[in-house]
Design an enzyme around this catalytic site. Structure first.
Site, mmCIF file in Angstrom:
data_model
loop_
_atom_site.group_PDB
_atom_site.id
_atom_site.type_symbol
_atom_site.label_atom_id
_atom_site.label_comp_id
_atom_site.label_asym_id
_atom_site.label_seq_id
_atom_site.Cartn_x
_atom_site.Cartn_y
_atom_site.Cartn_z
ATOM 1 N N CYS A 98 93.985 27.109 47.403
ATOM 2 C CA CYS A 98 93.994 26.708 48.818
ATOM 3 C C CYS A 98 94.638 27.786 49.683
ATOM 4 C CB CYS A 98 94.706 25.371 48.980
ATOM 5 S SG CYS A 98 96.359 25.321 48.268
ATOM 6 N N HIS A 348 100.567 22.399 49.168
ATOM 7 C CA HIS A 348 99.192 22.570 49.636
ATOM 8 C C HIS A 348 99.205 23.375 50.933
ATOM 9 C CE1 HIS A 348 94.969 21.822 49.962
ATOM 10 N NE2 HIS A 348 95.092 21.199 51.127
#
Length: 994
Positions: A98, A348
């Site tokens: 990510c 994340h």
């Protein structure tokens, strides 16, 4: 419908009034529940497993009402993967990539960088027109193709696996995002510097690279030195700051160089106190501000994340920080990179990017892209971090034109220029060779969409056809009274009604009993359907075996009936049998029964019935009828009280009167005679029990062995008396060899060896072959270890020999042997030879043994043999042995030569030879089969066929007695005749009868 337990009880309640011999077809139908009425729709919430006629609740409801076409397939709408108009394309997260996706989205929205990449030369795709099979190879080619897909792809998101693989990144491990940004820009700069187009060489420097200088001023002379340096982002410390401007100010503040950190001044030519500061000389078009949230914790030795809030403006004026203000230094916020999570090693990454053309803000979260309402940046839930944070500080209020974040780790500002309006109007076109590659990928996507749509349509068509089929067949499934029927598995019907499962052929094999018919316990796992429906199903799907009315197993039902009736009748029969056995028999006629069996027959019967009931079950499942009320059999039961002597658990009824040979035991005290009526009543519960009438004779073989045991006992008593006589002679010093004087030199010399445990007083080993004492008086006084080792070596040689001679003596009359061997206690070897008797019944029979075992000790001074054959008396713990003392009286020395008697044979054996191999040698010598051989040595039976002769104590010159089990005589103990005495036999050891 009644519960399953009630159905099971009702299926077997008839056994209370019907005997096994009277079971008829109507009882089979009740046991298999054929007559139970079927259930109506709506009456059962779920299928009645105990009722084979219940056909509701098996999945038919989804076929009998209105059908939703989406239930016929599990294929997602391919159009959901299609990119909507005026939206951006997302990037697939490959596991832990990510952070890569966020930077790619930020760089893609940098129009100048995108245009630069499109202008990079790609000779393979342009010159050779390889768009049909072209695949990117270099990092620049992968980035070109990826940006082209992000711009013109029809997909909602694309896969960046090619670029990630080219960069050599581990998709399963999250890397340092800030470090990745630096390395990637450096790599891209190096790639562009090698392009043929010179306008591309400095794009990265113009776009991202700025310059500052470290200025150091000497406090002594005022001399200043400047060290210029380039930067691609400014790394700002967050600790202790709440405003972005405070972070920039700290980055540029002066630093004092004093003490050990003094500065060497070139003007003063010595170390001096100084001040150092950073001056920004030029700024790039795109200003990357790295907020140092990930810092090193000295206490833990690991990185940690700072979750403090920082306030940053939408418009940043860097004029106050520039050394020269001759260039535009006002920047607008263009992107915010967010790290969600409390740890520096996990979390994340999300990117908030402002579109250059529309000025709208978008949130890029891997595959998902969300447009924010209005034209303002809205961080929202991105500031909600995990609840594991101990100190949840309240978010400070932000003034207008500012944003607050404790997850932002990179801020991207873009310079505001006069021609910004023109930049918005310019649309960047994808080069022709890249557009062809994009169109190729779009065609593949469209083909996939068509394929998915076709599969979806096929599933719907198949489901509709199945719907009509099921609806038609389901109406034919129920049976009517008097109609023919068949059985099919319940699980198969459920799978047939479940369209998500591929229907297989019908398999009834696992429901069969041992007779090849339908097992009664499996009636809950099958359903009864009409013959017409069964024909359609078997013709369409196949399968076997087919089970109909003839498949009801009468054998299983009769057996279950017998078991259940006996369990109910057990308590009454126990009382009746207990009363009958107390009545004396008028005549001594009837059957023998074991007393232990008679005491515990009820428990054995209950266990036997449970075993019989288990045999009628299928795959260890509970039997139908287990719910039958058999409390009458157990309410009156009381715990069994074992009488004395009933220690062993009975396993089979009447086994306690069986002898080892399968006949009637000779122990009359352990059995009892019962009447025929009582035995017949017990026979109902134990049909396979052994039975012996009052006329049955006890086992003849056991009686013969009993007689032989008594004879052995008498023989052992006689041998004990002889031992007492030998011990008396030993105590009174009778018939012992003595030395007239001590020799000056040892008669025989032997090498020392390890000692062996002494098992008897064997003084004969101290004599040399000439009958003299082996040791001198001086050596005994000095304790010469060499001489002591000689004895140990002799004893070891007895058990580590090869190719030695032993003697097998066949015996048929023990009593005569003992009578004739005893006088030899006071005889010489020649006298014993003269008194040797002759056998009467066996030509191989002998009645006497040698008086002394042979012992040869040959030394190097004239003895003819170089091998020592030492014999140790191996009789008992108190054997007769010669006493050696310093006396003028000369004792009588017996002959050391073994006298072979008639019927005795010599065999050559080794210590590692097994007893089984010796028995084979004996078979060839005496024609006696191994299983008929009873071998004894020193009164001990040799029975372990796998043991070696050395471990059994068989030494050279040993005499082993052989008794043929077909003869009537018993085995006697071996006799080593030493100094005229018979070797004793242990009274506790009796020769086995074979």
């Amino acid at each position: 419908m009644a519960p399953r337990l009630q159905l099971e009880r009702a299926a077997w309640r008839w056994v209370e009034t019907v005997s096994p011999e009277d079971v008829k077809d109507e009882h089979l139908e009740i046991a298999y529940r054929i007559t139970v009425p079927s259930c109506k729709r709506g009456a059962c919430r779920r299928n009645c497993k105990g009722n084979p006629n219940c056909l509701v609740g098996i999945g038919e409801h989804i076929w009998l009402g209105e059908i939703d076409e989406n239930t016929f397939h599990n294929i997602d709408d391919p159009n959901s993967e299609r990119r909507d108009k005026n939206t951006f394309v997302g990037l697939t997260n490959l596991g832990a990539t990510c952070y890569v996706n966020t930077f790619l989205q930020v760089w893609f929205h940098n129009l100048e960088l995108r245009q630069t990449l499109y202008l990079c030369q790609n000779s393979r795709a342009e010159e050779h027109n390889l768009e049909l099979d072209y695949e990117p190879q270099t990092i620049c080619e992968h980035l070109q193709y990826l940006f082209a897909l992000l711009q013109n792809s029809n997909r909602r998101y694309i896969d960046p696996a090619g670029l990630v693989k080219a960069l050599g990144l581990d998709t399963g491990q999250q890397q340092d995002a800030q470090e990745f940004s630096k390395l990637f820009l450096s790599l891209l700069e190096d790639t562009l510097s090698k392009q043929e187009n010179p306008s591309l060489h400095n794009v990265i420097q113009q776009q991202f690279c700025g310059q500052f200088a470290y200025v150091t001023m000497c406090n002594q002379c005022g001399h200043a030195s400047s060290l210029p340096s380039r930067f691609y982002e400014l790394e700002l410390n967050l600790q202790g700051h709440k405003q972005l401007t405070d972070c920039v100010t700290e980055f540029l503040k002066e630093e004092k160089l004093e003490g050990d950190n003094q500065y060497f001044c070139e003007s003063c030519q010595s170390k001096q106190n100084a001040t150092r500061r950073i001056t920004i000389q030029s700024l790039p078009r795109t200003l990357n501000l790295q907020l140092m949230r990930f810092v090193f914790d000295r206490q833990t030795g690991h990185k940690k994340k700072l979750n403090t809030f920082i306030s940053f403006p939408e418009v940043l004026d860097m004029g106050a920080y520039l050394e020269w203000k001759d260039e535009e230094c006002v920047y607008a916020l263009n992107a915010v990179l967010i790290h969600r999570g409390v740890s520096a090693y996990s979390g994340h990454y999300i990117a908030h990017v402002r579109d250059t053309h529309s000025s709208d803000w978008y949130k890029f979260n891997d595959e998902d892209i969300e447009k924010m309402e209005g034209k303002k940046l809205q961080l929202g839930i991105e500031e909600d971090i995990a609840e594991t944070v101990k100190s949840q500080t309240r978010k400070p209020k932000c003034r207008k034109g500012y944003h607050c974040s404790r997850n932002a780790y990179m801020l991207v500002y873009k310079r505001q220029v006069e021609d910004s309006a023109k930049e918005k109007e310019n649309n960047i076109e994808v080069p022709a060779f890249l557009q062809r590659l994009v169109e190729r990928d779009n065609r593949k996507f469209e083909e996939w969409c068509v394929e998915m749509a076709d599969m979806q349509k096929q599933s719907i068509d198949k489901g509709k056809a199945k719907h009509e089929e099921v609806k038609e067949l389901y109406e034919l499934l129920p049976t009517e009274d008097g109609q023919l029927f068949e059985f099919v598995p319940l699980e198969w019907l459920k799978k047939w009604l479940d369209d998500s499962t591929i229907t297989k052929c019908i398999d009834n094999s696992k429901f069969l009993c041992s007779h090849g018919k339908l097992h009664p316990d499996k009636i809950g796992d099958v359903k009864c359907i009409s013959l017409k429906a069964a024909e359609l199903l078997f013709n369409r799907y196949g399968g076997s075996p087919r089970l109909d009315r003839s498949s009801l197993c009468q054998e299983c039902v009769v057996q279950r009936c017998r078991v259940l009736r006996l369990k109910n009748q057990l308590s009454e029969d126990y009382k009746e049998v207990s009363n009958l056995v107390k009545i004396p028999l008028i005549r001594n006629e009837g059957f023998w029964i074991g007393k232990a069996s008679l005491r515990s027959w009820r428990q054995l019967a209950l266990e036997q019935l449970e075993e019989d009931e288990e045999e009628t079950k299928h795959n260890n499942k509970k039997a139908n009828g287990e719910g039958l009320d058999i409390s009458a059999a157990k309410e009156s039961e009381v715990p069994e009280v074992k009488e004395e002597g009933d220690d062993e658990e009975m396993k089979t009824f009447n086994e306690d009167i069986l002898c080892p040979h399968g006949g009637l035991s000779i122990l009359e005290s352990e059995r009892k005679l019962i009447s025929v009526a009582v035995f017949n009543r017990l026979k109902m519960y134990f049909p396979k029990a052994p039975e012996f009438t009052h006329r049955q004779d006890p086992c003849q073989q056991c009686m013969r062995l009993d007689r032989e045991g008594k004879e052995n006992e008498a023989l052992n008593k006689m041998v004990a008396n002889e031992q007492k006589t030998s011990l008396l002679n030993l105590f009174q010093e009778k018939n012992r060899p003595t030395l007239q004087k001590w020799p000056q030199v040892s008669c025989c010399n032997q090498r020392p060896a390890k000692s062996a445990p002494v098992s008897s007083v064997g003084n004969s080993v101290l004599l040399c072959p000439h009958g003299g004492f082996m040791f001198t008086y001086d050596s005994m006084v000095r304790g010469d270890t060499q001489q002591e080792g000689l004895i140990f070596q002799q004893q070891r040689d007895m058990r580590e020999y090869v190719q030695a001679t032993i003697y097998i003596r066949k015996v048929v009359d023990n009593r005569k042997i003992m009578q004739e061997a005893a006088p030899e206690l006071n005889m010489s070897g020649s006298e014993a030879e003269d008194n040797k008797g002759k056998g009467k019944n066996d030509p191989d029979f002998n009645q006497s043994e040698d008086g002394t075992k042979r012992q040869k000790l040959i030394n190097s001074s004239g003895c003819p043999n170089a091998k020592l054959n030492a014999s140790v008396n191996r009789s008992s713990n108190h054997s007769t042995s010669p006493i050696i003392h310093n006396s003028h009286k000369m004792g009588i020395r017996r002959s050391t030569r073994h006298r072979k008697l008639r019927g005795e044979k010599a065999l050559v054996v080794s210590a590692n030879q097994t007893l089984k191999e010796l028995k084979i040698q004996i078979m060839h010598a005496f024609s006696v089969a191994p299983f008929d051989q009873n071998l004894t040595i020193d009164g001990c039976s040799l029975t372990d066929d796998s043991a070696t002769l050395g471990s059994l104590g068989v030494i050279p010159e040993s005499v082993i007695c052989l008794k043929d089990r077909d003869c009537t005589c018993t085995t006697i103990a071996q006799h080593h005749i030493k100094t005229g005495a018979a070797a004793p036999i242990r009274q506790s050891e009796t020769a086995a009868p074979g």
